[in-house]
Enzyme design. Structure first.
Site, PDB file in Angstrom:
ATOM      1  N   HIS A   1       4.588   1.565  -1.632  1.00 57.77           N
ATOM      2  CA  HIS A   1       3.148   1.017  -1.390  1.00 57.77           C
ATOM      3  C   HIS A   1       2.200   2.340  -1.030  1.00 57.77           C
ATOM      4  O   HIS A   1       2.637   3.071  -0.202  1.00 57.77           O
ATOM      5  CB  HIS A   1       3.105  -0.047  -0.123  1.00 57.77           C
ATOM      6  CG  HIS A   1       1.627  -0.412   0.206  1.00 57.77           C
ATOM      7  ND1 HIS A   1       0.903  -0.712  -0.838  1.00 57.77           N
ATOM      8  CD2 HIS A   1       1.379  -0.577   1.497  1.00 57.77           C
ATOM      9  CE1 HIS A   1      -0.363  -0.966   0.141  1.00 57.77           C
ATOM     10  NE2 HIS A   1      -0.151  -0.810   1.394  1.00 57.77           N
TER      11      HIS A   1
ATOM     12  N   CYS B   1       0.015  -6.426   1.398  1.00 59.29           N
ATOM     13  CA  CYS B   1       0.411  -5.559   0.382  1.00 59.29           C
ATOM     14  C   CYS B   1       1.940  -5.738  -0.257  1.00 59.29           C
ATOM     15  O   CYS B   1       2.088  -5.191  -0.987  1.00 59.29           O
ATOM     16  CB  CYS B   1       0.666  -4.052   1.340  1.00 59.29           C
ATOM     17  SG  CYS B   1      -1.184  -3.948   2.134  1.00 59.29           S
TER      18      CYS B   1
ATOM     19  N   ASN C   1      -5.677   2.523  -0.684  1.00 56.82           N
ATOM     20  CA  ASN C   1      -4.695   1.232  -0.541  1.00 56.82           C
ATOM     21  C   ASN C   1      -5.462   0.212  -1.239  1.00 56.82           C
ATOM     22  O   ASN C   1      -6.525  -0.325  -0.679  1.00 56.82           O
ATOM     23  CB  ASN C   1      -4.687   0.981   1.099  1.00 56.82           C
ATOM     24  CG  ASN C   1      -3.640  -0.078   1.257  1.00 56.82           C
ATOM     25  OD1 ASN C   1      -3.163  -0.967   0.435  1.00 56.82           O
ATOM     26  ND2 ASN C   1      -3.199  -0.255   2.663  1.00 56.82           N
TER      27      ASN C   1
END
Length: 329
Positions: free
Chosen positions: A256, A116, A286
């Site tokens: 994020h 990520c 996500n």
């Protein structure tokens, strides 16, 4: 004496697959509910790639948009960097697949794997290549098809992930420096808390590994949360220090988009109002390396930020990896 080479951000772009999977849809697939998902994650829906839609296909759409915004043609790109943990295949790289699709015949190309945090690691890589004078125009992409490595029977993880891609064109400049700072961190001792075991040299693909579900994401959510909050806060603070800026200098924080609770906890820890934090997790889920760049692109298109504004991107992911970048739009 030669002038210092700066980094100018010329344009951004993003793309999401057309198919949308809502929490109501998930209620029919696993034992869960819209209330349970929304309360714990902030996610209401996510985009899902078609079976024949690869990471490079999503990357192509986002890249074309970024190039158009940058007023640059693909043949002017010197280097393609693709951050992804869901490549088209182990090799050739997804960056090479994208090079062909774009017609960027003059570009070198390779992939980055930092989960990520991949896009922020990519910014650091692009910054180094440009400032050293090796490359002039770089296309940086974050692209993921996480739905293809999701266990749709695991209600703790299948509600979290989606697909999408974002791109940024960065260029050498003697008058601008839009990437003020980048801070990166990692700690591999946490590797067993967020991973996909199967498919590599440690656990090659076999009928047994597939049957055991070793080719899908596994995560210890509570432990990841405990590590993510302090590491993201640390990264945000360190990047600001490196840039010589204060919290109040930043117009918009783009974290994020993994979990709304994490986003709120990080904001509280670095003492910023949620009014200064960009959130789109409710409609994307996500999407790993693609979250910060797709959110940045949306913030630009929606007018949330204007030319000249300072923005901070902050991320945390498997590895563990973490990082932050202070940039000027």
């Amino acid at each position: 004496m030669n002038k210092k080479i700066g980094v100018k951000i010329l344009g951004t772009g993003s793309y999401f697959p057309k198919k949308v999977l809502t929490n109501a849809d998930l209620e029919k697939m696993v034992e869960t509910s819209d209330e349970w998902i929304t309360t714990r994650t902030g996610i209401r829906e996510r985009h899902i790639a078609q079976n024949d839609e690869a990471a490079s296909d999503l990357a192509l759409k986002a890249s074309e948009e970024a190039l158009k915004a940058a007023n640059l043609t693909a043949d002017k790109i010197d280097l393609i960097l693709v951050a992804t943990i869901t490549p088209d295949m182990f090799f050739p790289s997804t960056a090479c697949m994208l090079q062909v699709k774009l017609g960027a015949n003059n570009a070198a190309a390779f992939d980055l794997a930092a989960a990520c945090s991949g896009f922020i690691y990519g910014i650091a890589t692009a910054k180094g290549f440009i400032e050293s004078g090796i490359y002039k125009n770089i296309l940086l992409v974050g692209t993921e098809t996480l739905s293809k490595i999701t266990d749709w029977k695991d209600r703790n993880t299948c509600v979290l992930f989606g697909d999408g891609a974002g791109a940024m064109v960065l260029s050498a400049s003697e008058t601008n420096d839009d990437v003020l700072s980048v801070y990166l961190g990692a700690d591999g001792s946490y590797a067993d808390l967020l991973y996909m075991r199967g498919g590599g040299s440690l656990c090659p693909t076999t009928a047994e590994s597939v049957a055991a579900g070793m080719h899908t994401i596994r995560m210890e959510g509570k432990e990841v949360f405990k590590a993510a909050v302090p590491k993201m806060a640390l990264a945000a603070q360190k990047a600001l220090e490196l840039a010589g800026k204060k919290v109040s200098d930043v117009k918009l924080y783009i974290p994020h988009q993994a979990n709304m609770r994490i986003i709120e906890a990080v904001a509280k820890k670095i003492d910023i109002s949620m009014d200064s934090v960009f959130v789109n997790i409710h409609k994307t889920g996500n999407i790993s390396s693609a979250t910060t760049i797709t959110a940045l692109d949306e913030a630009i298109k929606s007018g949330r930020i204007q030319k000249g504004d300072l923005v901070e991107l902050v991320a945390f992911g498997g590895g563990f990896t973490w990082g932050a970048a202070v940039i000027r739009i």
